[in-house]
Design a protein around this motif. Structure first.
Motif, short mmCIF file in Angstrom:
data_model
loop_
_atom_site.label_atom_id
_atom_site.label_comp_id
_atom_site.label_asym_id
_atom_site.label_seq_id
_atom_site.Cartn_x
_atom_site.Cartn_y
_atom_site.Cartn_z
N GLU A 112 34.10 36.38 34.61
CA GLU A 112 35.47 36.93 34.50
C GLU A 112 35.50 38.42 34.27
N PHE A 113 35.96 39.03 35.26
CA PHE A 113 36.21 40.37 35.05
C PHE A 113 37.39 41.04 35.06
N GLN B 31 41.85 44.31 34.08
CA GLN B 31 40.60 44.30 34.29
C GLN B 31 39.73 44.98 33.25
N ALA C 202 31.69 45.84 33.38
CA ALA C 202 31.54 44.72 34.28
C ALA C 202 29.99 44.65 34.96
N MET D 192 27.12 41.71 33.98
CA MET D 192 26.20 41.03 35.04
C MET D 192 25.11 41.00 34.75
N ALA E 5 31.84 35.44 40.39
CA ALA E 5 33.14 36.03 39.80
C ALA E 5 34.31 35.30 39.97
N ASP F 275 37.49 35.89 39.36
CA ASP F 275 38.57 36.72 39.34
C ASP F 275 39.44 36.23 40.77
N MET G 282 39.13 41.35 43.62
CA MET G 282 37.90 42.24 42.72
C MET G 282 38.77 43.60 42.66
N TYR H 178 35.66 48.97 41.53
CA TYR H 178 34.36 48.41 41.47
C TYR H 178 33.76 48.94 42.56
N PHE I 227 32.45 37.46 45.22
CA PHE I 227 33.73 38.03 44.75
C PHE I 227 34.75 37.71 45.73
#
Length: 523
Positions: A145-146, A172, A178, A182, A196, A198, A201, A205, A224
């Motif tokens: 989770e980001f 975020q 992030a 990873m 991810a 989320d 995104m 990023y 994502f």
């Protein structure tokens, strides 16, 4: 203590498990949390199922440790004043439940800063997998989770979406953090697959996280969820960084339906995204939603006429709209002519009154709609011929992707002419050679250009409007471009393109149930 985290269809099994455990061990303290315990749903769970001692409404990261410590040291009946905000305990059943200033007046715990949240510990899971008889069949992915909330939803809440409950506010982790997490998690557990979780995104990023991943000598395989209006160079960046699979908010291929949803994208955007994902070998999970208040069947009839043009791109299933709690459709139902009641199946599951059921469930149905279930029926064929045609078109598109090979529409440009290869079932010719004005139109359409900009192309300067219109008509007749939203959208990929990965490559993990591996379809 035993706790269950409940999301979507996990609520009934969680309740059943905790009930059985509490019957066998009355001294056990039981807890529940997760998305199904959000605000009023959590309060109803706590009030109606007395074997659940504690329910957390909202995000428990900061409070779960102190709460468990208190339970261990003070027992089951902690005074309401001593419970963290968003937690319902046994004493609330007699003293009454706390209120908040939110839309549904129920407390919800929220984490403001995600920077300091710890990484998940999957060591027990991987130890069990390693000892399992099926260790060689389990290709594990790492859920990470980001961010929380939705940055698009903050600006324009999609009408059907209730995923973020009472807190759409987007938070975020920094982009560099992030990427580093990873890399760290992949090294820790020996898996390059990262999913991810989320809702969307983070915007930065693309520029600030992906370069760290692109530079890796061995790429990760990442999933994502993204907004659908990504441009070609952005999809290329995703692919270069190891993002092998995305779930974009496509939802429809008609701009008018997308406006009803408040998606902030167009039909042209969505087709272009499917094309660029096919170009760079990025798999796409998407669905075509239907059943929106105010939609016209004529829109679907129009869409059905050009769906066969897309058979070289990745399809998605057609799915009926479901009304979710916390969505704009739910809290402004009357404005849209809806009379929402808990979805019918819940009445066979929960022994609750209609009022309590309305507080408990996540999905609702319009009591004025005679449609049953989420699938297209024979009754709909007569009532909505346009939608019926789309349903058949989607089925044909999905079947085209079940064969031993995938169809393709690709092109190469040698400067004077574009050579197009077309293996789609709808192809007019297997090979096209496109020169002159038609070539300029095909190049402009590859960018999804508005028709009004065609005269800016070098080959279209000083050309009569009638000649341009004839050339456009020729490209449409050859089924190489489609007119969407006053734009010309080219459908062909550039050769060479990146082969698409098999479904077994899903970054969230894969369980091999086959005794003998089967080769994926060949390009």
């Amino acid at each position: 203590m035993v706790g269950c985290s409940s999301t979507f269809t996990q609520h009934v099994p969680s309740l059943a498990l905790l009930r059985r455990l509490s019957e066998r061990s009355p001294d056990l303290v039981t807890l529940m949390g997760g998305a199904n315990c959000e605000s009023v749903m959590g309060r109803s769970t706590h009030a109606r199922f007395p074997w659940v001692d504690y329910v957390v409404s909202g995000e428990a990261d900061a409070l779960i440790g102190p709460l468990c410590w208190d339970i261990l040291n003070r027992g089951r009946d902690i005074p309401p004043a001593d419970l963290p905000f968003g937690v319902f305990g046994p004493t609330h059943r007699e003293a009454g439940y706390p209120a908040a200033s939110t839309r549904d007046l129920v407390p919800r715990a929220v984490i403001e800063n995600m920077r300091d949240l710890p990484l998940p510990d999957f060591s027990d899971y991987f130890a069990e997998v390693e000892a399992s008889l099926y260790a060689d069949r389990i290709h594990a992915g790492l859920p990470m989770e980001f961010s929380r909330g939705c940055w698009w939803g903050e600006r324009s809440h999609c009408m059907f979406c209730g995923l973020n409950g009472g807190s759409m506010t987007y938070r975020q982790k920094p982009a560099g953090q992030a990427a580093a997490e990873m890399i760290e998690m992949s090294a820790r557990y020996g898996s390059s697959r990262i999913e991810a979780v989320d809702n969307i995104m983070a915007i930065d990023y693309l520029e600030k996280a992906l370069p760290h991943l692109t530079a890796l000598p061995e790429k990760l395989a990442i999933f994502f969820e993204v907004k659908a209006n990504l441009r070609r160079h952005e999809v290329e960046k995703l692919a270069a960084a190891g993002v092998r699979w995305i779930q974009p908010g496509i939802e429809s291929l008609d701009t008018r339906v997308l406006k009803l949803m408040r998606k902030g994208t167009t039909s042209a955007h969505n087709v272009q995204l499917l094309k660029w994902c096919r170009q760079y070998g990025v798999r796409v999970s998407w669905s075509l939603l239907w059943g929106f208040p105010g939609e016209s069947d004529a829109w679907y009839a129009e869409m059905a006429s050009w769906l066969p043009l897309l058979h070289h791109l990745q399809p998605g299933p057609a799915v009926r709209l479901r009304y979710q709690r916390y969505s704009p459709y739910h809290y402004t139902a009357e404005k849209h002519g809806l009379k929402l009641l808990p979805a019918a199946p819940y009445r066979y599951v929960y022994p609750l009154s209609e009022r309590d059921l309305s507080d408990q469930v996540y999905y609702f149905e319009d009591s004025e709609d005679n449609h049953v279930g989420g699938h297209f029926t024979a009754r709909d064929t007569n009532r909505r011929p346009g939608l019926s045609a789309v349903a058949k078109g989607i089925d044909a598109w999905l079947k085209a992707w079940c064969g031993p090979t995938f169809s393709m529409l690709s092109m190469q440009d040698n400067g004077d002419e574009i050579i197009v290869e077309d293996t789609r079932a709808i192809a007019v010719e297997r090979e096209h050679r496109v020169r002159g004005l038609e070539r300029e139109i095909l190049l402009a359409a590859d960018e999804g250009s508005p028709e009004t900009r065609l005269r800016e192309r070098p080959g279209a300067a000083n050309v009569m409007q009638g000649e341009i219109e004839a050339a456009i008509a020729d490209m449409i007749a050859r089924k190489l471009i489609v007119r969407l939203d006053a734009r010309l959208v080219g459908l062909a990929l550039w050769h060479p393109y990146t082969p698409i990965l098999p479904p077994t490559a899903f970054p969230g993990g894969y369980l091999d149930r086959r005794s003998t591996p089967v080769d994926p379809p060949r390009e």
